[in-house]
Scaffold this active site. Sequence first.
Site, PDB file in Angstrom:
ATOM      1  N   ASP A  67     103.344  66.138 -13.138  1.00  0.00           N
ATOM      2  CA  ASP A  67     102.229  65.612 -11.960  1.00  0.00           C
ATOM      3  C   ASP A  67     103.044  65.186 -10.845  1.00  0.00           C
ATOM      4  O   ASP A  67     104.290  65.050 -10.647  1.00  0.00           O
ATOM      5  CB  ASP A  67     101.479  64.484 -12.528  1.00  0.00           C
ATOM      6  N   HIS A 138      95.708  57.001 -19.991  1.00  0.00           N
ATOM      7  CA  HIS A 138      95.825  58.530 -19.544  1.00  0.00           C
ATOM      8  C   HIS A 138      97.236  59.110 -19.960  1.00  0.00           C
ATOM      9  O   HIS A 138      98.154  58.480 -20.203  1.00  0.00           O
ATOM     10  CB  HIS A 138      95.701  58.334 -18.128  1.00  0.00           C
ATOM     11  N   GLU A 143      92.802  60.884 -16.549  1.00  0.00           N
ATOM     12  CA  GLU A 143      92.174  59.665 -16.710  1.00  0.00           C
ATOM     13  C   GLU A 143      91.023  59.646 -17.561  1.00  0.00           C
ATOM     14  O   GLU A 143      90.404  60.905 -17.580  1.00  0.00           O
ATOM     15  CB  GLU A 143      91.829  59.076 -15.047  1.00  0.00           C
TER      16      GLU A 143
HETATM   17  C1  F6R Z   1     103.995  60.399 -14.982  1.00  0.00           C
HETATM   18  C2  F6R Z   1     102.816  60.371 -15.735  1.00  0.00           C
HETATM   19  C3  F6R Z   1     101.920  58.862 -16.209  1.00  0.00           C
HETATM   20  C4  F6R Z   1     102.952  57.953 -16.819  1.00  0.00           C
HETATM   21  C5  F6R Z   1     102.046  56.649 -17.489  1.00  0.00           C
HETATM   22  C6  F6R Z   1     102.961  55.478 -17.904  1.00  0.00           C
HETATM   23  O1  F6R Z   1     104.546  61.299 -14.955  1.00  0.00           O
HETATM   24  O2  F6R Z   1     102.262  61.196 -15.716  1.00  0.00           O
HETATM   25  O3  F6R Z   1     100.881  59.163 -17.240  1.00  0.00           O
HETATM   26  O4  F6R Z   1     103.669  58.272 -17.856  1.00  0.00           O
HETATM   27  O5  F6R Z   1     101.250  56.196 -16.209  1.00  0.00           O
HETATM   28  O6  F6R Z   1     103.532  55.024 -16.708  1.00  0.00           O
HETATM   29  P1  F6R Z   1     104.888  53.809 -17.007  1.00  0.00           P
HETATM   30  O7  F6R Z   1     105.875  54.515 -17.777  1.00  0.00           O
HETATM   31  O8  F6R Z   1     105.338  53.744 -15.765  1.00  0.00           O
HETATM   32  O9  F6R Z   1     104.197  53.064 -17.795  1.00  0.00           O
END
Ligand code: F6R
Length: 240
Positions: A67, A138, A143
Amino acid sequence: MKIIVCENYDEMSKEGAKIIAALLKEKPDCILGLATGSTPVGMYKELAEMNKAGEITFKNVTSYNLDEYYPLAPDHDQSYRYFMNQNLFNNVDIDIAKTHVPDGLAEDPAAMGAAYDAEIEAAGGIDLQVLGLGPNGHIAFNEPEDELYVGTHLTGLTDSTIEANSRFFASKADVPTQAVTMGIGTIMKAKKIVVLASGKAKHAVIEKMMDGRITTQVPGTILKCHPDVVLICDKAAMEG
Ligand code: F6R
């Protein structure tokens, strides 16, 4: 789903790196699906060290990221392209031309998304997809919703995700409210999926990952229908 519970973040990072390293040795020209966020940073460091030590090479690897914020330029220091360059691509021997991140400036995000999915398919499909989990469940930026998209698409971010990601921006108001993201179908087509989760904030979603149900309100639960998923989490995420 195979579950590996690690003592802490470092151990989780090493376990994840081990799985990717094994694939790189078995299939040097593999196609990796990559994630950003705090969770995979340690794993990317491990991989960079293994690369430096000559244990693995990324020379023939192609990558597709999950993303990108929208609208955001690739050279913005909060873009996911910038993140990937800083945390992995600049630190290993990958050919940068073979790395792909959805275009956060696409004039026609729907057309860009369809082309992204078609390109992945034409390349032979993702061999291994790395995922993190949002505290709200998510995956990528799919979401919690009543309906989820199959393919790569433009989406709005929930307030809780904007809040969670505001730690990287000067203020919450600076966080883009939209993103382009692989859809659930794009992710589920990956041959193997490695999900990383660390810390107490992920405990509620890990609990949802463990029961026998799926719901679009916790998109990560849909991974239960995939035949080859490894969930690597630390004790804090597992026990809360
Ligand atoms: C990142 C992504 C998100 C993250 C998620 C967890 O490319 O697609 O889904 O994997 O928001 O984020 P962290 O690792 O910062 O807790």
